[in-house]
Design a protein around this motif. Structure first.
Motif, PDB file in Angstrom:
ATOM      1  N   ILE A   1       8.760 -64.568 -39.774  1.00 25.76           N
ATOM      2  CA  ILE A   1      10.160 -64.959 -39.662  1.00 25.76           C
ATOM      3  C   ILE A   1      10.423 -66.302 -40.334  1.00 25.76           C
ATOM      4  O   ILE A   1      11.507 -66.536 -40.873  1.00 25.76           O
ATOM      5  CB  ILE A   1      10.629 -64.958 -38.185  1.00 25.76           C
ATOM      6  N   ARG A   2       9.443 -67.194 -40.342  1.00 29.26           N
ATOM      7  CA  ARG A   2       9.604 -68.502 -40.973  1.00 29.26           C
ATOM      8  C   ARG A   2       9.879 -68.346 -42.463  1.00 29.26           C
ATOM      9  O   ARG A   2      10.822 -68.931 -42.998  1.00 29.26           O
ATOM     10  CB  ARG A   2       8.335 -69.336 -40.745  1.00 29.26           C
ATOM     11  N   VAL A   3       9.075 -67.526 -43.137  1.00 26.48           N
ATOM     12  CA  VAL A   3       9.260 -67.306 -44.573  1.00 26.48           C
ATOM     13  C   VAL A   3      10.536 -66.505 -44.821  1.00 26.48           C
ATOM     14  O   VAL A   3      11.272 -66.777 -45.775  1.00 26.48           O
ATOM     15  CB  VAL A   3       8.028 -66.603 -45.185  1.00 26.48           C
ATOM     16  N   HIS A   4      10.823 -65.532 -43.956  1.00 29.24           N
ATOM     17  CA  HIS A   4      12.050 -64.748 -44.103  1.00 29.24           C
ATOM     18  C   HIS A   4      13.282 -65.657 -44.068  1.00 29.24           C
ATOM     19  O   HIS A   4      14.170 -65.545 -44.908  1.00 29.24           O
ATOM     20  CB  HIS A   4      12.159 -63.694 -42.997  1.00 29.24           C
ATOM     21  N   LYS A   5      13.332 -66.560 -43.104  1.00 28.96           N
ATOM     22  CA  LYS A   5      14.484 -67.454 -42.988  1.00 28.96           C
ATOM     23  C   LYS A   5      14.631 -68.339 -44.217  1.00 28.96           C
ATOM     24  O   LYS A   5      15.735 -68.538 -44.728  1.00 28.96           O
ATOM     25  CB  LYS A   5      14.357 -68.327 -41.737  1.00 28.96           C
ATOM     26  N   GLU A   6      13.522 -68.876 -44.705  1.00 28.00           N
ATOM     27  CA  GLU A   6      13.576 -69.752 -45.871  1.00 28.00           C
ATOM     28  C   GLU A   6      13.995 -68.984 -47.123  1.00 28.00           C
ATOM     29  O   GLU A   6      14.860 -69.432 -47.878  1.00 28.00           O
ATOM     30  CB  GLU A   6      12.217 -70.416 -46.090  1.00 28.00           C
ATOM     31  N   ALA A   7      13.394 -67.809 -47.339  1.00 30.83           N
ATOM     32  CA  ALA A   7      13.736 -66.995 -48.510  1.00 30.83           C
ATOM     33  C   ALA A   7      15.193 -66.538 -48.444  1.00 30.83           C
ATOM     34  O   ALA A   7      15.910 -66.555 -49.461  1.00 30.83           O
ATOM     35  CB  ALA A   7      12.804 -65.787 -48.598  1.00 30.83           C
ATOM     36  N   ASN A   8      15.645 -66.151 -47.280  1.00 30.24           N
ATOM     37  CA  ASN A   8      17.019 -65.704 -47.091  1.00 30.24           C
ATOM     38  C   ASN A   8      18.004 -66.836 -47.373  1.00 30.24           C
ATOM     39  O   ASN A   8      19.014 -66.649 -48.064  1.00 30.24           O
ATOM     40  CB  ASN A   8      17.209 -65.163 -45.679  1.00 30.24           C
ATOM     41  N   THR A   9      17.727 -68.018 -46.855  1.00 32.60           N
ATOM     42  CA  THR A   9      18.593 -69.172 -47.084  1.00 32.60           C
ATOM     43  C   THR A   9      18.661 -69.532 -48.563  1.00 32.60           C
ATOM     44  O   THR A   9      19.742 -69.795 -49.102  1.00 32.60           O
ATOM     45  CB  THR A   9      18.097 -70.387 -46.269  1.00 32.60           C
ATOM     46  N   LEU A  10      17.516 -69.530 -49.230  1.00 30.47           N
ATOM     47  CA  LEU A  10      17.497 -69.833 -50.665  1.00 30.47           C
ATOM     48  C   LEU A  10      18.260 -68.771 -51.454  1.00 30.47           C
ATOM     49  O   LEU A  10      18.996 -69.081 -52.396  1.00 30.47           O
ATOM     50  CB  LEU A  10      16.054 -69.935 -51.163  1.00 30.47           C
ATOM     51  N   GLY A  11      18.086 -67.507 -51.086  1.00 25.48           N
ATOM     52  CA  GLY A  11      18.804 -66.418 -51.751  1.00 25.48           C
ATOM     53  C   GLY A  11      20.309 -66.523 -51.559  1.00 25.48           C
ATOM     54  O   GLY A  11      21.085 -66.315 -52.488  1.00 25.48           O
ATOM     55  N   GLN A  12      20.723 -66.875 -50.353  1.00 27.75           N
ATOM     56  CA  GLN A  12      22.149 -67.037 -50.072  1.00 27.75           C
ATOM     57  C   GLN A  12      22.744 -68.209 -50.851  1.00 27.75           C
ATOM     58  O   GLN A  12      23.933 -68.215 -51.152  1.00 27.75           O
ATOM     59  CB  GLN A  12      22.392 -67.241 -48.572  1.00 27.75           C
ATOM     60  N   ALA A  13      21.910 -69.180 -51.185  1.00 32.21           N
ATOM     61  CA  ALA A  13      22.367 -70.342 -51.952  1.00 32.21           C
ATOM     62  C   ALA A  13      22.460 -70.032 -53.446  1.00 32.21           C
ATOM     63  O   ALA A  13      22.804 -70.901 -54.237  1.00 32.21           O
ATOM     64  CB  ALA A  13      21.434 -71.530 -51.714  1.00 32.21           C
ATOM     65  N   GLY A  14      22.120 -68.791 -53.829  1.00 28.83           N
ATOM     66  CA  GLY A  14      22.260 -68.384 -55.216  1.00 28.83           C
ATOM     67  C   GLY A  14      20.981 -68.369 -56.033  1.00 28.83           C
ATOM     68  O   GLY A  14      21.011 -68.096 -57.224  1.00 28.83           O
ATOM     69  N   HIS A  15      19.856 -68.660 -55.397  1.00 33.28           N
ATOM     70  CA  HIS A  15      18.578 -68.652 -56.118  1.00 33.28           C
ATOM     71  C   HIS A  15      18.010 -67.230 -56.183  1.00 33.28           C
ATOM     72  O   HIS A  15      18.289 -66.398 -55.328  1.00 33.28           O
ATOM     73  CB  HIS A  15      17.575 -69.570 -55.422  1.00 33.28           C
ATOM     74  N   GLU A  16      17.213 -66.974 -57.201  1.00 26.87           N
ATOM     75  CA  GLU A  16      16.498 -65.692 -57.336  1.00 26.87           C
ATOM     76  C   GLU A  16      15.130 -65.881 -56.687  1.00 26.87           C
ATOM     77  O   GLU A  16      14.278 -66.579 -57.227  1.00 26.87           O
ATOM     78  CB  GLU A  16      16.350 -65.327 -58.808  1.00 26.87           C
ATOM     79  N   VAL A  17      14.930 -65.252 -55.525  1.00 28.47           N
ATOM     80  CA  VAL A  17      13.725 -65.496 -54.724  1.00 28.47           C
ATOM     81  C   VAL A  17      12.840 -64.262 -54.710  1.00 28.47           C
ATOM     82  O   VAL A  17      13.300 -63.148 -54.442  1.00 28.47           O
ATOM     83  CB  VAL A  17      14.092 -65.894 -53.271  1.00 28.47           C
ATOM     84  N   HIS A  18      11.543 -64.480 -54.984  1.00 24.50           N
ATOM     85  CA  HIS A  18      10.537 -63.426 -54.942  1.00 24.50           C
ATOM     86  C   HIS A  18       9.407 -63.888 -54.027  1.00 24.50           C
ATOM     87  O   HIS A  18       8.899 -64.995 -54.178  1.00 24.50           O
ATOM     88  CB  HIS A  18       9.992 -63.131 -56.339  1.00 24.50           C
ATOM     89  N   VAL A  19       9.038 -63.036 -53.077  1.00 22.03           N
ATOM     90  CA  VAL A  19       7.932 -63.333 -52.172  1.00 22.03           C
ATOM     91  C   VAL A  19       6.779 -62.411 -52.543  1.00 22.03           C
ATOM     92  O   VAL A  19       6.931 -61.190 -52.561  1.00 22.03           O
ATOM     93  CB  VAL A  19       8.335 -63.114 -50.693  1.00 22.03           C
ATOM     94  N   VAL A  20       5.621 -62.986 -52.842  1.00 23.78           N
ATOM     95  CA  VAL A  20       4.418 -62.214 -53.158  1.00 23.78           C
ATOM     96  C   VAL A  20       3.576 -62.160 -51.890  1.00 23.78           C
ATOM     97  O   VAL A  20       3.212 -63.193 -51.334  1.00 23.78           O
ATOM     98  CB  VAL A  20       3.623 -62.838 -54.320  1.00 23.78           C
ATOM     99  N   ALA A  21       3.306 -60.940 -51.423  1.00 20.68           N
ATOM    100  CA  ALA A  21       2.588 -60.730 -50.169  1.00 20.68           C
ATOM    101  C   ALA A  21       1.414 -59.773 -50.383  1.00 20.68           C
ATOM    102  O   ALA A  21       1.283 -59.162 -51.445  1.00 20.68           O
ATOM    103  CB  ALA A  21       3.543 -60.160 -49.123  1.00 20.68           C
TER     104      ALA A  21
END
Length: 66
Positions: free
Chosen positions: A15-35
């Motif tokens: 959830i920590r990474v989800h929240k950060e990635a979601n916030t960055l995406g909502q701010a207009g950034h193109e976010v990719h998480v490699v898992a």
């Protein structure tokens, strides 16, 4: 801005990474998480504001910070 985040898990309950990635995406950034890939999970998963890319490890990797 393009942002790549790397996690050492399949990104199913982080959830920590989800929240950060979601916030960055909502701010207009193109976010990719490699898992890490896990059986029965898609290799690529679009979460709306960011994308998860799961990769299979060729061998067991032991993560250690020295």
């Amino acid at each position: 801005m393009k942002i790549c985040m790397l996690v050492r898990n399949p990104m199913t309950h982080d959830i920590r990474v989800h929240k950060e990635a979601n916030t960055l995406g909502q701010a207009g950034h193109e976010v990719h998480v490699v898992a890490v890939h896990q059986e029965n999970l898609p290799m690529t998963e679009n979460k709306g504001t960011y994308t998860i890319h799961r990769v299979q490890l060729a061998a067991k990797v032991e993560w250690r910070i020295s």
